[in-house]
Design a protein around this motif. Structure first.
Motif, PDB file in Angstrom:
ATOM      1  N   VAL A   1      32.080 -62.052  20.385  1.00 53.83           N
ATOM      2  CA  VAL A   1      33.317 -62.231  18.744  1.00 53.83           C
ATOM      3  C   VAL A   1      32.847 -63.693  18.152  1.00 53.83           C
ATOM      4  CG1 VAL A   1      35.100 -62.762  19.164  1.00 53.83           C
ATOM      5  CG2 VAL A   1      34.943 -62.490  16.803  1.00 53.83           C
ATOM      6  N   SER A   2      32.555 -64.080  17.602  1.00 54.93           N
ATOM      7  CA  SER A   2      31.887 -65.355  17.208  1.00 54.93           C
ATOM      8  C   SER A   2      33.113 -65.904  16.594  1.00 54.93           C
ATOM      9  CB  SER A   2      30.178 -65.518  16.537  1.00 54.93           C
ATOM     10  OG  SER A   2      30.471 -66.778  17.239  1.00 54.93           O
ATOM     11  N   PHE A   3      33.174 -67.472  16.904  1.00 54.19           N
ATOM     12  CA  PHE A   3      33.981 -68.709  16.150  1.00 54.19           C
ATOM     13  C   PHE A   3      33.273 -68.666  14.595  1.00 54.19           C
ATOM     14  CE2 PHE A   3      36.194 -69.686  20.071  1.00 54.19           C
ATOM     15  CZ  PHE A   3      37.352 -69.340  19.582  1.00 54.19           C
ATOM     16  N   ALA A   4      33.967 -68.033  13.335  1.00 57.09           N
ATOM     17  CA  ALA A   4      33.575 -68.489  11.797  1.00 57.09           C
ATOM     18  C   ALA A   4      33.563 -69.851  11.641  1.00 57.09           C
ATOM     19  CB  ALA A   4      33.663 -67.460  10.655  1.00 57.09           C
ATOM     20  N   PRO A   5      32.580 -70.035  11.568  1.00 55.97           N
ATOM     21  CA  PRO A   5      33.121 -72.351  10.994  1.00 55.97           C
ATOM     22  C   PRO A   5      34.239 -72.087  10.553  1.00 55.97           C
ATOM     23  CG  PRO A   5      30.650 -71.337  10.348  1.00 55.97           C
ATOM     24  CD  PRO A   5      31.128 -69.729  11.410  1.00 55.97           C
ATOM     25  N   ASP A   6      35.120 -71.307   9.094  1.00 59.17           N
ATOM     26  CA  ASP A   6      35.888 -71.706   8.844  1.00 59.17           C
ATOM     27  C   ASP A   6      37.097 -71.415   9.629  1.00 59.17           C
ATOM     28  OD1 ASP A   6      34.322 -72.395   6.587  1.00 59.17           O
ATOM     29  OD2 ASP A   6      34.782 -69.917   5.537  1.00 59.17           O
TER      30      ASP A   6
END
Length: 304
Positions: free
Chosen positions: A146-151
């Motif tokens: 999983v990647s952190f979304a910018p938001d």
């Protein structure tokens, strides 16, 4: 991290020198840390991906914290990775870090079941208030799925104790998106993992790099950071081919995803910085043919 300024510079992700799966090589760790400090790095980051945290027992992780802090003696900021599938184990490890004088902890998302973005934000909104130290978020999508979304980064960082972001996605567009999203937080450190991108990232606003190659050649990566920080593009261009040579030779021997770690530890042992290139199970150090390729790659390097 001091006076409201973000942590900046080259913060190497230290390898964890081992004698076997349950024995930390303290003598090698001491030599490694002194080598890095002499090389001018700006901080130390332990138990990350390069430090094999997920392959280490909790006993070895704790000893790595205790010994690193003892050797460092407060000379450089010390960051400790506390990533775990269990929120309570992350909290326990963070307490060990705080008790031994670490400056901050670093946390990648819990892995195995991939979280959605709302779940990821909620996890950190639960975790961060229970941690005794400031927190860097760690984006490592290739390993945790999983990647952190910018938001999501922006939402989690509404807590001022979240003080930075380390991105190992190797996605320059993504990194710039997070950097732009977080432009309102002047105290928020944006650090890039892949050393191949450090120069250009710092030129475009990043605060520094958490670069594995700095274990071997700290002066090289510090020179790259310094050149990019002052906007010396000619010097960046001069240094970049050497960094790419390291990446394309030392990290690519072998056929598997562990080649980076095996190559780095093998090189450090050949350079005499660590005693042995033992890699924690389920991985194993290089055999003689691969070790010879690493030796040749080191001999071919012409450091600026």
């Amino acid at each position: 991290m001091k006076d409201g300024q973000p942590l900046s510079g080259i913060i190497p992700p230290l390898v964890t020198p081992l004698k076997d799966n349950e024995t930390l090589d303290v003598e090698s760790l001491e030599r490694l840390i002194e080598h890095l400090i002499k090389g001018g790095v700006h901080g130390l980051f332990i138990l990350g991906t390069t430090g094999e945290e997920q392959s280490l027992s909790y006993a070895v992780r704790k000893e790595m914290i205790v010994q690193s802090a003892r050797i460092n003696r407060g000379r450089l900021p010390l960051l400790v990775c506390v990533t775990d599938t269990s929120i309570m184990e992350s909290i326990h490890l963070a307490r060990v870090a705080a008790d031994n004088g670490a400056d901050a902890v670093v946390s990648a998302p819990p892995y195995y079941f991939a979280t959605g973005q709302p779940e990821l934000a909620q996890f950190y909104e639960e975790l961060v208030p229970q941690l005794p130290l400031p927190v860097f978020l760690y984006n490592m999508p290739s390993h945790v799925k999983v990647s952190f979304a910018p938001d999501t980064v922006y939402r989690i960082a509404q807590n001022p104790r979240v003080i930075g972001f380390k991105d190992s996605s190797a996605n320059a567009v993504y990194f710039q998106s997070v950097l732009y999203k977080m432009r309102c937080r002047k105290d928020f450190a944006m650090l890039v993992g892949p050393e191949e991108m450090t120069g250009e990232s710092v030129l475009l606003g990043a605060h520094g790099g958490i670069n594995g190659g700095a274990n071997m050649f700290p002066e090289l990566y510090v020179s790259m950071y310094d050149a990019a920080r002052r906007g010396d593009i000619a010097r960046v261009r001069e240094l970049q081919p050497t960094i790419m040579q390291i990446s394309s030779t030392i990290y690519t021997v072998g056929k598997h995803g562990s080649s980076y770690l095996k190559g780095l530890k093998c090189a450090l042992s050949l350079l005499g910085i660590i005693n042995d290139d033992f890699v924690a199970s389920p991985f194993y150090k290089f055999n003689a043919p691969e070790r010879e390729k690493i030796r040749q790659a080191l001999e071919a390097l012409k450091l600026p």
